[in-house]
Design a protein around this motif. Structure first.
Motif, mmCIF file in Angstrom:
data_model
loop_
_atom_site.group_PDB
_atom_site.id
_atom_site.type_symbol
_atom_site.label_atom_id
_atom_site.label_comp_id
_atom_site.label_asym_id
_atom_site.label_seq_id
_atom_site.Cartn_x
_atom_site.Cartn_y
_atom_site.Cartn_z
ATOM 1 N N VAL A 18 0.837 -1.204 0.000
ATOM 2 C CA VAL A 18 0.000 0.000 0.000
ATOM 3 C C VAL A 18 0.869 1.251 0.000
ATOM 4 C CG1 VAL A 18 -1.666 1.323 1.374
ATOM 5 C CG2 VAL A 18 -1.963 -1.134 1.075
ATOM 6 N N TRP A 19 1.954 1.240 0.768
ATOM 7 C CA TRP A 19 2.856 2.387 0.835
ATOM 8 C C TRP A 19 3.519 2.642 -0.527
ATOM 9 C CZ3 TRP A 19 8.411 2.467 0.857
ATOM 10 C CH2 TRP A 19 8.957 3.714 1.160
ATOM 11 N N ILE A 20 3.949 1.579 -1.192
ATOM 12 C CA ILE A 20 4.569 1.731 -2.516
ATOM 13 C C ILE A 20 3.561 2.288 -3.517
ATOM 14 C CG2 ILE A 20 5.499 0.423 -4.473
ATOM 15 C CD1 ILE A 20 6.901 -1.370 -2.376
ATOM 16 N N LEU A 21 2.333 1.793 -3.487
ATOM 17 C CA LEU A 21 1.309 2.329 -4.381
ATOM 18 C C LEU A 21 1.003 3.791 -4.074
ATOM 19 C CD1 LEU A 21 -1.141 -0.687 -4.582
ATOM 20 C CD2 LEU A 21 0.390 0.156 -6.375
ATOM 21 N N ASP A 22 1.037 4.159 -2.810
ATOM 22 C CA ASP A 22 0.824 5.555 -2.440
ATOM 23 C C ASP A 22 1.958 6.435 -2.951
ATOM 24 O OD1 ASP A 22 -0.557 7.716 -1.013
ATOM 25 O OD2 ASP A 22 1.208 7.663 0.295
ATOM 26 N N LEU A 23 3.188 5.938 -2.880
ATOM 27 C CA LEU A 23 4.313 6.717 -3.423
ATOM 28 C C LEU A 23 4.200 6.883 -4.930
ATOM 29 C CD1 LEU A 23 7.468 5.524 -1.473
ATOM 30 C CD2 LEU A 23 6.218 7.664 -1.247
ATOM 31 N N VAL A 24 3.759 5.841 -5.626
ATOM 32 C CA VAL A 24 3.552 5.949 -7.077
ATOM 33 C C VAL A 24 2.478 6.981 -7.371
ATOM 34 C CG1 VAL A 24 2.713 4.694 -9.105
ATOM 35 C CG2 VAL A 24 4.368 3.622 -7.576
ATOM 36 N N ARG A 25 1.376 6.931 -6.618
ATOM 37 C CA ARG A 25 0.314 7.916 -6.796
ATOM 38 C C ARG A 25 0.821 9.329 -6.532
ATOM 39 N NH1 ARG A 25 -2.083 11.299 -3.764
ATOM 40 N NH2 ARG A 25 -1.071 10.401 -1.964
ATOM 41 N N TYR A 26 1.615 9.492 -5.492
ATOM 42 C CA TYR A 26 2.156 10.796 -5.134
ATOM 43 C C TYR A 26 3.059 11.338 -6.248
ATOM 44 C CZ TYR A 26 4.754 14.322 -2.501
ATOM 45 O OH TYR A 26 5.344 15.482 -2.093
ATOM 46 N N ARG A 27 3.891 10.468 -6.799
ATOM 47 C CA ARG A 27 4.796 10.894 -7.876
ATOM 48 C C ARG A 27 4.019 11.271 -9.147
ATOM 49 N NH1 ARG A 27 10.078 11.935 -7.137
ATOM 50 N NH2 ARG A 27 10.701 10.797 -8.956
ATOM 51 N N LEU A 28 2.941 10.533 -9.433
ATOM 52 C CA LEU A 28 2.155 10.843 -10.622
ATOM 53 C C LEU A 28 1.392 12.158 -10.469
ATOM 54 C CD1 LEU A 28 0.772 7.328 -11.555
ATOM 55 C CD2 LEU A 28 2.554 8.617 -12.741
ATOM 56 N N VAL A 29 0.923 12.431 -9.264
ATOM 57 C CA VAL A 29 0.178 13.667 -9.029
ATOM 58 C C VAL A 29 1.117 14.863 -9.051
ATOM 59 C CG1 VAL A 29 -1.148 14.915 -7.252
ATOM 60 C CG2 VAL A 29 -1.669 12.542 -7.766
ATOM 61 N N ARG A 30 2.333 14.699 -8.585
ATOM 62 C CA ARG A 30 3.292 15.819 -8.504
ATOM 63 C C ARG A 30 3.828 16.254 -9.869
ATOM 64 N NH1 ARG A 30 5.044 18.211 -3.549
ATOM 65 N NH2 ARG A 30 6.862 18.670 -4.786
ATOM 66 N N LYS A 31 3.710 15.422 -10.891
ATOM 67 C CA LYS A 31 4.258 15.779 -12.211
ATOM 68 C C LYS A 31 3.479 16.819 -12.914
ATOM 69 C CE LYS A 31 6.922 11.796 -13.354
ATOM 70 N NZ LYS A 31 7.216 10.780 -14.296
#
Length: 114
Positions: free
Chosen positions: A101-114
């Motif tokens: 879940v944490w890894i998926l949250d980091l992926v989501r965070y990186r996609l939103v920040r772009k």
């Protein structure tokens, strides 16, 4: 009548435990806000969730669950490492799920920040 009283106490315990966790979680979240990296903040909060919310089934009463940190600590103090191993196994399963879940949250965070 005894079973009803015990079930009521069990329900009251888990309700108080849940309320205390929510308060503790938000206090820790505001404390971790000073950390500069999003990934570190969320990793620490994830570890907190795993540590405090992982349950283990009671060996004495079928269908009743105990916080795993409490059960493992108690059984390790008493010297019953087999029973504590059940709680540690639950911790490891919960940690693996929370890591995903944490890894998926980091992926989501990186996609939103772009």
């Amino acid at each position: 009548m005894m079973d009803t009283d015990a079930s009521l106490a069990y329900g009251v315990f888990w309700a108080a435990y849940a309320v205390a966790f929510v308060v503790f979680f938000y206090m820790m979240k505001s404390l971790f806000r000073v950390l500069p990296f999003y990934g570190l903040r969320t990793l620490l909060l994830s570890a907190l969730v795993v540590l405090v919310l992982t349950p283990v089934e009671s060996p004495d009463v079928a269908g009743w669950w105990i916080p795993a940190w409490l059960f493992a600590g108690y059984e390790l103090i008493l010297g019953d490492s087999d029973a504590a191993g059940r709680a540690l196994f639950n911790f490891s399963i919960a940690a693996i799920v929370m890591l995903l879940v944490w890894i998926l949250d980091l992926v989501r965070y990186r996609l939103v920040r772009k």
